[in-house]
Structures are given as C-alpha cells and as structure tokens.
Design an enzyme around this catalytic site. Structure first.
Site, short mmCIF file in Angstrom:
data_model
loop_
_atom_site.label_atom_id
_atom_site.label_comp_id
_atom_site.label_asym_id
_atom_site.label_seq_id
_atom_site.Cartn_x
_atom_site.Cartn_y
_atom_site.Cartn_z
N SER A 58 6.68 6.03 2.36
CA SER A 58 7.46 4.81 2.57
C SER A 58 8.28 4.41 1.34
O SER A 58 9.44 3.98 1.50
CB SER A 58 6.54 3.66 3.01
OG SER A 58 5.43 3.50 2.14
N GLU B 72 0.03 0.18 -5.64
CA GLU B 72 -0.90 1.26 -5.26
C GLU B 72 -2.09 1.18 -6.19
O GLU B 72 -1.94 1.17 -7.41
CB GLU B 72 -0.21 2.63 -5.35
CG GLU B 72 -1.11 3.81 -5.14
CD GLU B 72 -1.94 3.76 -3.85
OE1 GLU B 72 -1.39 3.51 -2.78
OE2 GLU B 72 -3.18 3.97 -3.95
N HIS C 233 0.88 -1.18 0.00
CA HIS C 233 0.00 0.00 0.00
C HIS C 233 0.92 1.22 0.00
O HIS C 233 1.16 1.83 1.04
CB HIS C 233 -0.91 0.00 1.23
CG HIS C 233 -1.88 -1.13 1.27
ND1 HIS C 233 -1.49 -2.44 1.42
CD2 HIS C 233 -3.23 -1.15 1.14
CE1 HIS C 233 -2.58 -3.22 1.41
NE2 HIS C 233 -3.64 -2.46 1.24
N ASP D 21 0.63 -1.53 4.88
CA ASP D 21 0.21 -0.27 5.51
C ASP D 21 -1.14 0.13 4.93
O ASP D 21 -1.25 1.10 4.17
CB ASP D 21 1.29 0.79 5.23
CG ASP D 21 0.97 2.14 5.84
OD1 ASP D 21 0.13 2.20 6.77
OD2 ASP D 21 1.54 3.13 5.38
N1 SAM Z 1 2.62 3.35 2.85
C1 SAM Z 1 2.41 4.75 2.54
C2 SAM Z 1 3.46 5.56 3.29
O1 SAM Z 1 3.86 5.14 4.39
O2 SAM Z 1 3.89 6.58 2.78
C3 SAM Z 1 1.03 5.21 2.90
C4 SAM Z 1 -0.05 4.31 2.42
S1 SAM Z 1 -1.70 4.82 2.79
C5 SAM Z 1 -1.85 4.54 4.50
C6 SAM Z 1 -2.61 3.48 2.10
C7 SAM Z 1 -2.63 3.47 0.56
O3 SAM Z 1 -3.15 2.22 0.13
C8 SAM Z 1 -3.52 4.51 -0.07
O4 SAM Z 1 -2.75 5.28 -0.98
C9 SAM Z 1 -4.60 3.73 -0.82
O5 SAM Z 1 -4.97 4.30 -2.05
C10 SAM Z 1 -3.89 2.41 -1.05
N2 SAM Z 1 -4.76 1.21 -1.17
C11 SAM Z 1 -5.94 0.95 -0.56
N3 SAM Z 1 -6.32 -0.33 -0.81
C12 SAM Z 1 -5.34 -0.88 -1.57
C13 SAM Z 1 -5.14 -2.18 -2.10
N4 SAM Z 1 -6.03 -3.16 -1.91
N5 SAM Z 1 -4.01 -2.43 -2.80
C14 SAM Z 1 -3.09 -1.44 -3.00
N6 SAM Z 1 -3.22 -0.18 -2.52
C15 SAM Z 1 -4.33 0.09 -1.81
#
Ligand code: SAM
Length: 281
Positions: free
Chosen positions: A100, A118, A42, A164
């Site tokens: 991240s 993403e 994520h 995440d």
């Molecule tokens: N890991 C990032 C950081 O620390 O900078 C922040 C991530 S944010 C909490 C969660 C992200 O997951 C969002 O951008 C959202 O669009 C994405 N997302 C949500 N469901 C997802 C999925 N099933 N697979 C991939 N990405 C997803």
C-alpha cells in the site's frame, strides 16, 4: 504478538481487491487540486520479493496478482492497478509486489503527504529505507492506532485514513469500531477505509451492523469472496468499509468486482461480491 508478516501473503487475492480499491480512493482525492494527506497505519514492509523463499513457500500470489498478470482488456480501474504493479516490474516478469505505501506514493503530487506507521522491528527498517529522501513521506516506528490520535486530522484537512490491521488481537473489530467513531468525531470530512478478513461470516457482519448503527453517514461496504466462508482452510474473502468514499465509487466497484471475482475465484466456487451502503450520504 506481531507474528504476522505480510511477506507471506503479499499479492494474494485480498491484496488485489484491497489495492484496486485503495487506488480508486487516492485517485478520488487527487481529482481536486487541493493537497491531501494519507495516513497508512499498518504499512507493512512496503515492497515484497515474490521470488523469495517465503513467498514461494505459501505461493499465495499465484492465486492473486499472478492470475491477472499479462491480462489485457480489463476495466480501466483494474488496468490502473496492474500498471502500478508493472511499474515495479520493469522487465515484464512478475518478481516484486508493491504494498500500500508504494501504491499510494505513485499517486502523490508535490504538495500531498503520506504518513506511514509500521511496528514490526524487521519490516519498519525496510520501509524507512524505501522512502529515504522523499520529503513527502514520513515513516514512523509506532503503533498505528496511537498515531491516529496524534496525527489526525491533518493540516490539509482533505485525506484518507487507511487501516489495514493484521487481526492478531482478539478484540480487533471492537477496536476498529471505536477508532472509526472517534476519528469521525474529530475529522468529519475525512475519508476512512478499514480492511477486514472474512473467515467466519459472523464477526465481520456484526462489525458492519454496528457501524451502520453509529449514525455516521456515508459508509460504503464492499466485499469480494473467492472461496467458501466458514471453511477450515482459511480466509474465503475480505471486505472494506469506507466512510466518505469518492463520488460514484459504489458504481465503479459494482462494475469491477465481478470482473475480479471471475479471475480470482477458486476451484469452481461461484464466490460473491457485495457493494452496499451501510448508511446513506
Ligand atoms: N497495508 C499493507 C499493504 O497493503 O501492503 C499490509 C499491512 S499488513 C496486513 C499489517 C501490518 O501491520 C504488518 O506489517 C504488521 O507488522 C503491522 N502491525 C501490526 N500491529 C500494528 C500496530 N499496532 N501499529 C502499526 N503496525 C502494526
């Protein structure tokens, strides 16, 4: 679905905690010469403009990274995190926050690999553009949970699965529990880190107890709470569970989390830190 955008929250207290620990996890892998692979399921947009309207509107970074900015004399591990953020703000003013993916990339060697997923249609192209031309990094527009099945274990065998999620799904903790069990079966030596929010204490507590009961060895839990839990104003803290953490991470976190708490706690609230083994190594 997918209404969560990390740009509203980038650099908040939970990011500071999560990213300080993430750097320790990847540095732990980089201590050995052998190549490693990180899968960030994520990934978000990768980089966030803190002077943009949306970040200014919520202002969450002011109670996060902004409180540490310009500080000197922090523990070396906090200093390593601050140096990584400073690298993206070369003129000294806090204007950008690296997510991240950029923080991990900063620690990669030529032979290491970073896989990013993403799903959001607006965030994915930004992420893709940010890493264009870096042959060590692969950016996927796909479901991170589905990618785990296809991409792990990595050919390098050594590595980190970093999950995440945005916790928009009703049964997110159950899905995380199933995922950790399934990955551990296929990739015993893999390091797995899962971030979770603490709003109402009960769901995260249940998740940790269920993980402890799986029989998976070497699970460390770390939490940082800066505001009261179970409060209507939102997230008071957050945590990470880490399977196969680097050697002595427990000691490192027990030392640095109180320092983070002293800087990040809210409005006279004492807050709390927690570092404990859910299962022994
Ligand atoms: N890991 C990032 C950081 O620390 O900078 C922040 C991530 S944010 C909490 C969660 C992200 O997951 C969002 O951008 C959202 O669009 C994405 N997302 C949500 N469901 C997802 C999925 N099933 N697979 C991939 N990405 C997803």
């Amino acid at each position: 679905m997918l209404s969560y955008r990390h740009l509203f929250h980038a650099g908040n207290f939970a990011d500071v905690f999560k990213h300080c620990v993430l750097i320790q996890l990847v540095e732990g892998l980089a201590r050995k010469d052998k190549p490693f692979c990180v899968l960030d399921t994520h990934a978000g947009a990768g980089r966030y403009a803190l002077d943009a309207a949306w970040a200014q509107k919520t202002g969450e970074f002011r109670e996060g990274i902004a409180r540490l900015w310009g500080r000197e004399g922090s523990a070396p591990e906090i200093e390593a995190y601050l140096a990584a953020v400073r690298a993206h703000n070369p003129d000294g003013a806090l204007a950008r926050y690296p997510g991240s993916p950029l923080l991990v990339r900063g620690l990669l060697r030529d032979t290491d690999r970073l896989l990013l997923c993403e799903l959001h249609p607006a965030d994915h192209p930004q992420l893709k553009a940010l890493f264009a031309g870096d042959r060590r990094v692969a950016v996927h527009h796909r479901d991170g949970f589905e990618a785990i099945k296809a991409l792990l274990p990595p050919p390098q065998r050594r590595g980190l699965l970093f999950i995440d999620p945005s916790f928009e799904q009703k049964h997110e903790f159950k899905r995380l529990l199933d995922t950790v069990c399934e990955v551990h079966k296929r990739w015993r030596e893999g390091m797995i880190a899962v971030w979770y929010p603490i709003l109402d204490r009960a769901p995260s507590e249940r998740f940790c107890q269920q993980l402890a009961a799986t029989g998976i060895p070497a699970i460390l839990r770390a939490e940082l709470g800066v505001a009261p839990y179970d409060s209507p104003v939102g997230m008071g803290g957050s945590g990470l569970v880490i399977v196969n953490p680097p050697w002595q991470l427990d000691r490192t976190l027990a030392r640095i989390l109180p320092e983070l708490l002293a800087t990040l706690r809210r409005d006279g609230h004492a807050g709390e830190t927690r570092v404990e083994w859910l299962s022994p190594g």
